[in-house]
Design an enzyme around this catalytic site. Structure first.
Site, PDB file in Angstrom:
ATOM      1  N   ARG A  75      34.905  33.061  32.259  1.00 53.89           N
ATOM      2  CA  ARG A  75      34.013  32.714  33.361  1.00 53.89           C
ATOM      3  C   ARG A  75      33.841  31.205  33.412  1.00 53.89           C
ATOM      4  O   ARG A  75      33.766  30.540  32.380  1.00 53.89           O
ATOM      5  CB  ARG A  75      32.633  33.377  33.186  1.00 53.89           C
ATOM      6  CG  ARG A  75      32.674  34.883  33.300  1.00 53.89           C
ATOM      7  CD  ARG A  75      32.885  35.281  34.763  1.00 53.89           C
ATOM      8  NE  ARG A  75      32.971  36.727  34.906  1.00 53.89           N
ATOM      9  CZ  ARG A  75      34.051  37.348  35.341  1.00 53.89           C
ATOM     10  NH1 ARG A  75      35.136  36.682  35.640  1.00 53.89           N
ATOM     11  NH2 ARG A  75      34.049  38.661  35.488  1.00 53.89           N
ATOM     12  N   GLU A 104      33.524  28.161  42.132  1.00 56.04           N
ATOM     13  CA  GLU A 104      34.819  28.029  42.785  1.00 56.04           C
ATOM     14  C   GLU A 104      34.878  28.557  44.208  1.00 56.04           C
ATOM     15  O   GLU A 104      35.661  28.043  44.994  1.00 56.04           O
ATOM     16  CB  GLU A 104      35.951  28.578  41.930  1.00 56.04           C
ATOM     17  CG  GLU A 104      35.932  30.052  41.681  1.00 56.04           C
ATOM     18  CD  GLU A 104      37.076  30.448  40.765  1.00 56.04           C
ATOM     19  OE1 GLU A 104      38.140  30.809  41.285  1.00 56.04           O
ATOM     20  OE2 GLU A 104      36.896  30.399  39.543  1.00 56.04           O
ATOM     21  N   HIS A 144      41.979  33.047  39.840  1.00 56.88           N
ATOM     22  CA  HIS A 144      41.371  34.077  38.995  1.00 56.88           C
ATOM     23  C   HIS A 144      41.755  35.447  39.571  1.00 56.88           C
ATOM     24  O   HIS A 144      41.075  35.988  40.425  1.00 56.88           O
ATOM     25  CB  HIS A 144      39.857  33.897  38.963  1.00 56.88           C
ATOM     26  CG  HIS A 144      39.170  34.765  37.973  1.00 56.88           C
ATOM     27  ND1 HIS A 144      39.462  34.747  36.633  1.00 56.88           N
ATOM     28  CD2 HIS A 144      38.199  35.687  38.115  1.00 56.88           C
ATOM     29  CE1 HIS A 144      38.706  35.611  35.999  1.00 56.88           C
ATOM     30  NE2 HIS A 144      37.931  36.203  36.879  1.00 56.88           N
TER      31      HIS A 144
END
Length: 186
Positions: A75, A104, A144
């Site tokens: 994270r 983000e 991610h």
């Protein structure tokens, strides 16, 4: 197991140690300070909680071995990106591989955020540090997308096909049902 295959001496820090895992995967637990001081590569595998917020900050970077490589696929909030930028600039951290950054989702919308008072709600310095990381040659930032493995995509496809086939047979599955809501009083 993979690191051992490369001849690495694997150490770990965990608040809940599992002795059985140490035997199964040939690693040993050490204190956080020892891990920081002796590791050539540090990887993070913890959830984001109030206790893990900025678990790597200026204090921890100062304890690290010079030239360490940091990998964070957990994270973004685990790492104080301002401290990371400084550690990279002075060579304490040689390189970083980041799968996540704090805030983000907002990283590409900064002009709009500034117009709408972002400065009052969040730390602009952290956002700017994230932008600096994007431009550093010794930092790799990946999207991610852990869900995007071949196996995960195949499961999504299989579920989609199964849903369509069952609908065509008149036996819908995975149906979304509207739940009655209570009347709101303001």
């Amino acid at each position: 197991r993979i690191a051992n295959g490369f001849g690495m001496d694997v150490v770990a820090f965990d608040v809940k140690q599992n002795v059985e895992l140490t035997k199964r995967f040939s690693f040993r637990y050490v204190s956080m300070d020892e891990l920081l001081a002796t590791s050539d590569i540090i990887t993070l595998h913890v959830p984001s909680t109030p206790k893990t917020h900025h678990m790597l900050s200026e204090e921890q970077f100062n304890k690290m071995k010079d030239g360490v490589v940091l990998i964070n696929t957990a994270r973004g909030s685990l790492v104080d990106v301002r401290a990371l930028v400084q550690a990279l600039a002075r060579g304490k951290v040689k390189a970083a591989g980041l799968d996540v950054l704090p805030d983000e989702p907002t990283i590409h919308e900064e002009a709009e955020l500034l117009r709408n008072g972002y400065r009052e709600r969040h730390e602009l310095e952290e956002l700017l540090a994230g932008h600096m990381l994007l431009r550093m040659r010794n930092v790799i930032i990946t999207p991610h997308s852990a869900f995007f493995t071949d196996e995960a995509v195949q499961r999504i496809l299989d579920t989609t096909v199964s849903n369509i086939q069952s609908f065509v047979r008149g036996e819908p599955q995975n149906v979304v049902v509207q739940v009655p809501t209570r009347e709101r009083v303001y």
